[in-house]
Design an enzyme around this catalytic site. Structure first.
Site, mmCIF file in Angstrom:
data_model
loop_
_atom_site.group_PDB
_atom_site.id
_atom_site.type_symbol
_atom_site.label_atom_id
_atom_site.label_comp_id
_atom_site.label_asym_id
_atom_site.label_seq_id
_atom_site.Cartn_x
_atom_site.Cartn_y
_atom_site.Cartn_z
ATOM 1 N N ARG A 177 0.821 -1.086 -0.185
ATOM 2 C CA ARG A 177 -0.013 -0.051 0.008
ATOM 3 C C ARG A 177 0.686 1.062 -0.019
ATOM 4 N NH1 ARG A 177 -3.610 -1.582 5.066
ATOM 5 N NH2 ARG A 177 -1.687 -2.525 5.849
ATOM 6 N N TYR A 182 -0.906 4.612 10.673
ATOM 7 C CA TYR A 182 -1.095 3.508 11.479
ATOM 8 C C TYR A 182 0.028 3.551 12.669
ATOM 9 C CZ TYR A 182 -5.515 2.435 9.100
ATOM 10 O OH TYR A 182 -6.630 2.361 8.340
ATOM 11 N N GLU A 203 -5.865 5.192 13.721
ATOM 12 C CA GLU A 203 -6.761 4.246 14.469
ATOM 13 C C GLU A 203 -7.434 4.745 15.568
ATOM 14 O OE1 GLU A 203 -2.402 3.242 16.302
ATOM 15 O OE2 GLU A 203 -3.357 3.630 14.370
ATOM 16 N N ASP A 245 -2.659 -6.821 15.220
ATOM 17 C CA ASP A 245 -1.990 -5.538 15.397
ATOM 18 C C ASP A 245 -2.240 -4.519 16.567
ATOM 19 O OD1 ASP A 245 -4.321 -4.806 14.391
ATOM 20 O OD2 ASP A 245 -3.807 -3.923 12.495
ATOM 21 N N HIS A 286 -0.491 1.734 16.209
ATOM 22 C CA HIS A 286 -0.904 0.620 17.130
ATOM 23 C C HIS A 286 0.242 0.746 18.153
ATOM 24 C CE1 HIS A 286 -4.181 -0.577 14.491
ATOM 25 N NE2 HIS A 286 -3.310 -0.713 13.525
ATOM 26 N N LYS A 306 1.659 1.991 7.389
ATOM 27 C CA LYS A 306 2.240 1.405 8.453
ATOM 28 C C LYS A 306 3.292 2.265 9.245
ATOM 29 C CE LYS A 306 1.130 -2.109 9.414
ATOM 30 N NZ LYS A 306 -0.288 -2.473 10.340
#
Length: 375
Positions: A15, A94, A118, A270, A96, A75
């Site tokens: 991505r 993101y 997120e 994740d 996490h 990511k």
């Protein structure tokens, strides 16, 4: 503002954080965009399209980080990227953090501004930047589970939908949110017998109203989970607590009660995973076996379908990214309470409760950080 789009370097992550259409939108507002060479190729966007949209292509990831005031990614940064991150640099991606202690401490040390997709949250409690990838991962989960139920891949050797005269597979979905709903719909569409479990009776009533007849709802507690997984062929973990670690709903001892070859797909990996024996895997090596149970725990499932995933993600993230660029992160977060909730680590301080709790770190008020930044 100067926007940087590095190429994702996590294993099999194809991505990209911004499409050529996104570049054109930034340019329309007067911002500069630097894209690392081949960053969009995995999603079907060649460098030429970015250049036509007004981006400047840079050869290396080091150049992108060096020039950019805001980094737009998919990511979380990995270890090789940590030294590239500058103090006060805004990272919009993101993260996490609640499942990554090393990452958390690295971002604290770099004194960057970490705004996590997120945890951006609407007043309705919806998570607008997580929903698109939850939809993709939820729809992929039964698809991957069906594949790994095949005997050559160490599964039980069961066809998810069965055939006339042979019962379909039993699928248990833990969690009735976006991921769980999409997983149940796809599994049901493939002909499986599906049980979807949640702790919210209100949500179970909603699911009961629109799910097909081969989906049943059940209240989620330890006893019911233990009973359900004894006869399950595929279990999908779809539990989310925004910004915090997922609870372990399936523990190590429960595996021994399950039938050999049962497949576990933990979409919550994740965020630490809702299955105790879960550990992150990659598309390259997606599964492992414990107590004869197949574990599929790929931490970036949507990365396997990057064209769909990139478009779905950037449709949601771009308006927020443009707002951050237009107003600056401080003013954008003051004006937009949903965006303010995306702030996790700012200038070396943890400002999101779930992250502080996960790693026993001091929590600083996000308002005080915004005031200090304004001053």
């Amino acid at each position: 503002m100067i926007i940087g789009v590095p190429k994702e370097i996590k294993n099999n992550e194809n991505r990209v954080g911004l499409t050529p259409a996104g570049v054109a939108e930034f340019r329309k507002h007067g911002h500069e965009v630097f894209v690392q060479a081949t960053a969009g190729e995995g999603s079907g966007f060649p460098d030429a399209e970015y250049e036509q949209a007004g981006a400047t292509i840079l050869a290396t990831i080091e150049e992108v980080y060096a020039k950019a005031e805001m980094i737009v990614k998919v990511k979380e940064p990995i270890a090789s990227e940590y030294p590239l991150i500058k103090e006060n640099q805004l990272l919009f991606t993101y993260f996490h953090f609640a499942s990554g202690e090393e990452l958390t401490h690295a971002m604290i040390e770099r004194k960057a501004v970490c705004l996590a997709y997120e945890t951006v949250e609407l007043p309705s409690r919806a998570l607008p930047l997580l929903i698109p990838m939850s939809e993709v991962a939820g729809r992929m989960a039964p698809q991957e589970g069906a594949k790994y139920l095949e005997k050559p891949l160490k599964g039980r050797g069961i066809l998810l939908g069965g055939v006339p005269g042979v019962k379909p597979a039993n699928v248990v979905v833990l969690g009735g949110g976006i991921v769980g709903t999409q997983a149940a719909k796809v599994a049901a569409g493939l002909g499986a017998q599906v049980t979807i479990m949640d702790i919210s009776l209100t949500r179970l009533r909603e699911l009961d109203d629109f799910m097909p007849k081969n989906v049943v709802t059940q209240y989620s507690n330890e006893y019911n989970i233990r009973e359900a997984i004894k006869t399950a062929d595929l279990v999908v973990g779809a539990v989310l607590i925004p910004g915090a670690k997922a609870p372990h709903l399936i523990t190590r001892d429960m595996l021994k009660t399950m039938r050999p070859g049962t497949v576990l797909v933990d979409v919550a990996v994740d965020q630490g995973g809702c299955i105790e024996t879960c550990k992150p895997t990659t598309h390259e090596n997606p599964t492992y076996i414990i107590d004869d149970i197949v574990h599929y725990c790929v931490a970036n499932m949507p990365g396997a379908v990057p064209y769909t995933s990139t478009l779905a993600l950037t449709n949601a993230t771009l308006p927020y990214a443009v707002k951050l660029a237009n107003l600056g992160w401080q003013e954008a977060c003051r004006r937009d309470a949903s965006l303010r909730l995306g702030l996790n680590v700012v200038h070396g301080e943890v400002v999101y409760p779930g992250v502080a709790e996960a790693w026993n770190l001091p929590l600083v008020s996000v308002d005080s950080v915004l005031e200090a930044a304004h001053a």
